[in-house]
Design a protein around this motif. Structure first.
Motif, mmCIF file in Angstrom:
data_model
loop_
_atom_site.group_PDB
_atom_site.id
_atom_site.type_symbol
_atom_site.label_atom_id
_atom_site.label_comp_id
_atom_site.label_asym_id
_atom_site.label_seq_id
_atom_site.Cartn_x
_atom_site.Cartn_y
_atom_site.Cartn_z
ATOM 1 N N LEU A 198 0.803 -1.223 0.000
ATOM 2 C CA LEU A 198 0.000 0.000 0.000
ATOM 3 C C LEU A 198 0.837 1.275 0.000
ATOM 4 C CD1 LEU A 198 -2.738 -1.108 2.578
ATOM 5 C CD2 LEU A 198 -2.876 -1.120 0.085
ATOM 6 N N SER A 199 2.119 1.138 0.308
ATOM 7 C CA SER A 199 2.990 2.318 0.386
ATOM 8 C C SER A 199 4.430 1.847 0.303
ATOM 9 C CB SER A 199 2.743 3.038 1.710
ATOM 10 O OG SER A 199 3.736 4.019 1.936
ATOM 11 N N LYS A 200 5.330 2.780 0.017
ATOM 12 C CA LYS A 200 6.757 2.439 0.016
ATOM 13 C C LYS A 200 7.432 2.946 1.277
ATOM 14 C CE LYS A 200 7.591 2.061 -4.960
ATOM 15 N NZ LYS A 200 6.187 2.109 -5.460
ATOM 16 N N LYS A 201 6.649 3.538 2.177
ATOM 17 C CA LYS A 201 7.237 4.194 3.346
ATOM 18 C C LYS A 201 7.098 3.368 4.611
ATOM 19 C CE LYS A 201 6.709 8.830 1.556
ATOM 20 N NZ LYS A 201 5.611 9.620 1.063
ATOM 21 N N THR A 202 8.146 3.434 5.444
ATOM 22 C CA THR A 202 8.071 2.760 6.746
ATOM 23 C C THR A 202 7.272 3.620 7.724
ATOM 24 O OG1 THR A 202 10.075 3.824 7.577
ATOM 25 C CG2 THR A 202 10.359 1.711 6.421
ATOM 26 N N ALA A 203 6.830 2.975 8.815
ATOM 27 C CA ALA A 203 6.100 3.694 9.868
ATOM 28 C C ALA A 203 6.970 4.811 10.430
ATOM 29 C CB ALA A 203 5.703 2.716 10.969
ATOM 30 N N ARG A 204 8.219 4.475 10.761
ATOM 31 C CA ARG A 204 9.111 5.473 11.373
ATOM 32 C C ARG A 204 9.334 6.667 10.444
ATOM 33 N NH1 ARG A 204 11.122 0.741 13.982
ATOM 34 N NH2 ARG A 204 11.529 1.058 16.204
ATOM 35 N N SER A 205 9.441 6.405 9.123
ATOM 36 C CA SER A 205 9.734 7.510 8.211
ATOM 37 C C SER A 205 8.564 8.477 8.082
ATOM 38 C CB SER A 205 10.135 6.975 6.830
ATOM 39 O OG SER A 205 8.985 6.543 6.123
ATOM 40 N N ILE A 206 7.362 8.059 8.467
ATOM 41 C CA ILE A 206 6.248 9.023 8.459
ATOM 42 C C ILE A 206 5.849 9.416 9.892
ATOM 43 C CG2 ILE A 206 5.389 8.465 6.153
ATOM 44 C CD1 ILE A 206 3.111 6.857 7.512
ATOM 45 N N GLY A 207 6.781 9.156 10.822
ATOM 46 C CA GLY A 207 6.604 9.716 12.163
ATOM 47 C C GLY A 207 5.826 8.876 13.146
ATOM 48 N N HIS A 208 5.780 7.567 12.926
ATOM 49 C CA HIS A 208 5.044 6.705 13.849
ATOM 50 C C HIS A 208 5.907 5.528 14.303
ATOM 51 C CE1 HIS A 208 1.439 8.984 13.002
ATOM 52 N NE2 HIS A 208 1.592 8.778 11.703
ATOM 53 N N LEU A 209 6.133 5.451 15.611
ATOM 54 C CA LEU A 209 6.890 4.337 16.184
ATOM 55 C C LEU A 209 6.006 3.093 16.189
ATOM 56 C CD1 LEU A 209 9.488 3.522 17.793
ATOM 57 C CD2 LEU A 209 8.207 4.073 19.870
ATOM 58 N N PRO A 210 6.445 2.006 15.529
ATOM 59 C CA PRO A 210 5.587 0.805 15.538
ATOM 60 C C PRO A 210 5.563 0.159 16.921
ATOM 61 C CG PRO A 210 7.669 0.346 14.438
ATOM 62 C CD PRO A 210 7.680 1.810 14.761
ATOM 63 N N GLN A 211 4.532 -0.633 17.148
ATOM 64 C CA GLN A 211 4.418 -1.269 18.473
ATOM 65 C C GLN A 211 5.415 -2.411 18.660
ATOM 66 O OE1 GLN A 211 0.400 -1.376 17.278
ATOM 67 N NE2 GLN A 211 1.069 0.748 17.336
ATOM 68 N N SER A 212 5.573 -3.248 17.633
ATOM 69 C CA SER A 212 6.365 -4.470 17.817
ATOM 70 C C SER A 212 7.838 -4.221 17.511
ATOM 71 C CB SER A 212 5.820 -5.570 16.910
ATOM 72 O OG SER A 212 6.000 -5.196 15.559
ATOM 73 N N GLY A 213 8.660 -5.181 17.863
ATOM 74 C CA GLY A 213 10.066 -5.139 17.477
ATOM 75 C C GLY A 213 10.953 -4.412 18.475
ATOM 76 N N VAL A 214 12.257 -4.486 18.176
ATOM 77 C CA VAL A 214 13.258 -3.879 19.053
ATOM 78 C C VAL A 214 13.081 -2.365 19.062
ATOM 79 C CG1 VAL A 214 15.740 -3.548 19.419
ATOM 80 C CG2 VAL A 214 14.865 -5.764 18.619
ATOM 81 N N GLY A 215 12.992 -1.802 20.260
ATOM 82 C CA GLY A 215 12.828 -0.351 20.391
ATOM 83 C C GLY A 215 11.414 0.115 20.086
ATOM 84 N N GLY A 216 10.487 -0.822 19.897
ATOM 85 C CA GLY A 216 9.110 -0.463 19.570
ATOM 86 C C GLY A 216 8.328 0.014 20.789
ATOM 87 N N MET A 217 7.094 0.433 20.550
ATOM 88 C CA MET A 217 6.275 1.036 21.606
ATOM 89 C C MET A 217 6.043 0.081 22.781
ATOM 90 S SD MET A 217 4.842 3.901 22.421
ATOM 91 C CE MET A 217 4.320 4.927 21.029
ATOM 92 N N ILE A 218 5.874 -1.209 22.488
ATOM 93 C CA ILE A 218 5.612 -2.157 23.586
ATOM 94 C C ILE A 218 6.797 -2.179 24.559
ATOM 95 C CG2 ILE A 218 5.218 -4.593 24.176
ATOM 96 C CD1 ILE A 218 3.727 -4.859 21.488
ATOM 97 N N GLU A 219 8.001 -2.182 24.009
ATOM 98 C CA GLU A 219 9.194 -2.173 24.874
ATOM 99 C C GLU A 219 9.201 -0.956 25.790
ATOM 100 O OE1 GLU A 219 13.010 -2.525 23.017
ATOM 101 O OE2 GLU A 219 12.708 -4.648 22.520
#
Ligand code: MLT
Ligand code: MN
Ligand code: ZN
Length: 306
Positions: free
Chosen positions: A236-257
């Motif tokens: 749906l897009s070529k952009k990552t969450a971080r590149s459009i200003g949103h920290l994703p929930q999962s993964g290293v350094g993500g919101m859940i952590e």
């Protein structure tokens, strides 16, 4: 204080008008256990009074007001419980609802930072257009933690903090961020001393910002994406969450952590959820994972007592 979630979805809402992703199709047909959501806004009052502060003016504001009779107390032939509007950024999902408030007899009291004022006067000149209707009485937000009040709303104090996130695509500083493009707000009930931190667009958490989050009794933070490549994976897009200003929930350094490191007493809620995010499906493994971490998912109409 009482925080009413008027709109818990990110830009586009849920389901999004043209989207047939698993979630959007599922909520339309009933195949997914999920609730529709309107675009990003909250209404905050003290524990007793009718009038409060609208955070963000969503394109869905009229529907949100209709669904919440408390916002229309009908004390006069023209009336509203919205004493003032505070903008967290100048994005379409947070600002274009201002057009829908144009029938006021007096200028609309509006708090925003200088960069947001610039975006809404130049890139997307909502405020110049609105000047032909009620106009706004603009109040400056300085995003350095200095406190401000909203007249007509007793007992609540506000402090805005510049966030690492992203201005709208029409912003003159989309690719060269300036402090105040996006803010997080610490809202304090001066009677109880209790506070909430609200940040619907949050791309990265610094140690200083984390200290502010730790001071709050409840945090309502960016729940846009589950994974950094969520939109890419769906084609749906070529952009990552971080590149459009949103920290994703999962993964290293993500919101859940980050949320895991908050004090045990802190209520943790995700808000501004994109329609592609698997947490919208109440039967999903991702939603179960959030539950395990004590993280709630905001839905339209819920009131959070802080
Ligand atoms: C965002 O926060 O990135 C917005 O929701 C995007 C939009 O409104 O189109
Ligand atoms: Mn948004
Ligand atoms: Zn979708």
């Amino acid at each position: 204080m009482r925080i009413t979630v008027l709109g818990s979805a990110a830009g586009g809402g849920f389901p999004q008008w043209n989207c047939n992703c698993r979630n959007c199709a599922g909520v339309r047909t009933g195949a997914a256990k999920a609730k529709p959501r309107t675009q990003s806004s909250i209404f905050v009052r003290n524990d007793v009074d009718i009038d409060g502060v609208l955070f963000n003016a969503s394109p869905d504001i009229l529907e949100q007001i209709r669904s919440h009779p408390a916002l229309q107390p009908a004390r006069a032939v023209r009336d509203t419980a919205i004493a003032g509007v505070v903008l967290m950024d100048g994005q379409i999902d947070h600002a274009t609802g201002l057009f829908m408030l144009r029938e006021r007899g007096a200028p609309l009291p509006l708090w925003c930072t200088d960069p947001v004022m610039q975006d809404l006067s130049e890139g997307n000149p909502v405020l110049r257009v609105l000047a032909h209707y009620c106009g706004v009485q603009r109040e400056r937000i300085v995003p350095d933690g200095s406190s401000f009040l909203v007249p007509g709303v007793a007992g609540l104090g506000f402090r805005a903090f510049a966030l690492d996130s992203k201005a709208a695509p029409y912003s003159p500083h989309r690719e060269a961020p300036v402090p105040g493009d996006n803010v997080g707000m610490l809202i304090t009930d001066t009677a109880s001393g209790r506070s909430a931190f609200y940040a619907p667009g949050l791309g990265a958490i610094t140690p200083a910002l984390f200290d502010i989050m730790c001071a709050a009794d409840a945090v309502l933070v960016d729940g846009t994406f589950w994974t950094d490549d969520e939109m890419i994976g769906l084609g749906l897009s070529k952009k990552t969450a971080r590149s459009i200003g949103h920290l994703p929930q999962s993964g290293v350094g993500g919101m859940i952590e980050w949320l895991d490191k908050l004090p045990a007493r802190t209520r943790r809620l995700l808000i501004h959820i994109n329609n592609t995010n698997p947490i919208l499906d109440e039967d999903s493994a991702e939603r179960a994972a959030l539950k395990q971490h004590g993280i709630e998912v905001c839905e339209d109409g819920m009131t959070i007592e802080v």
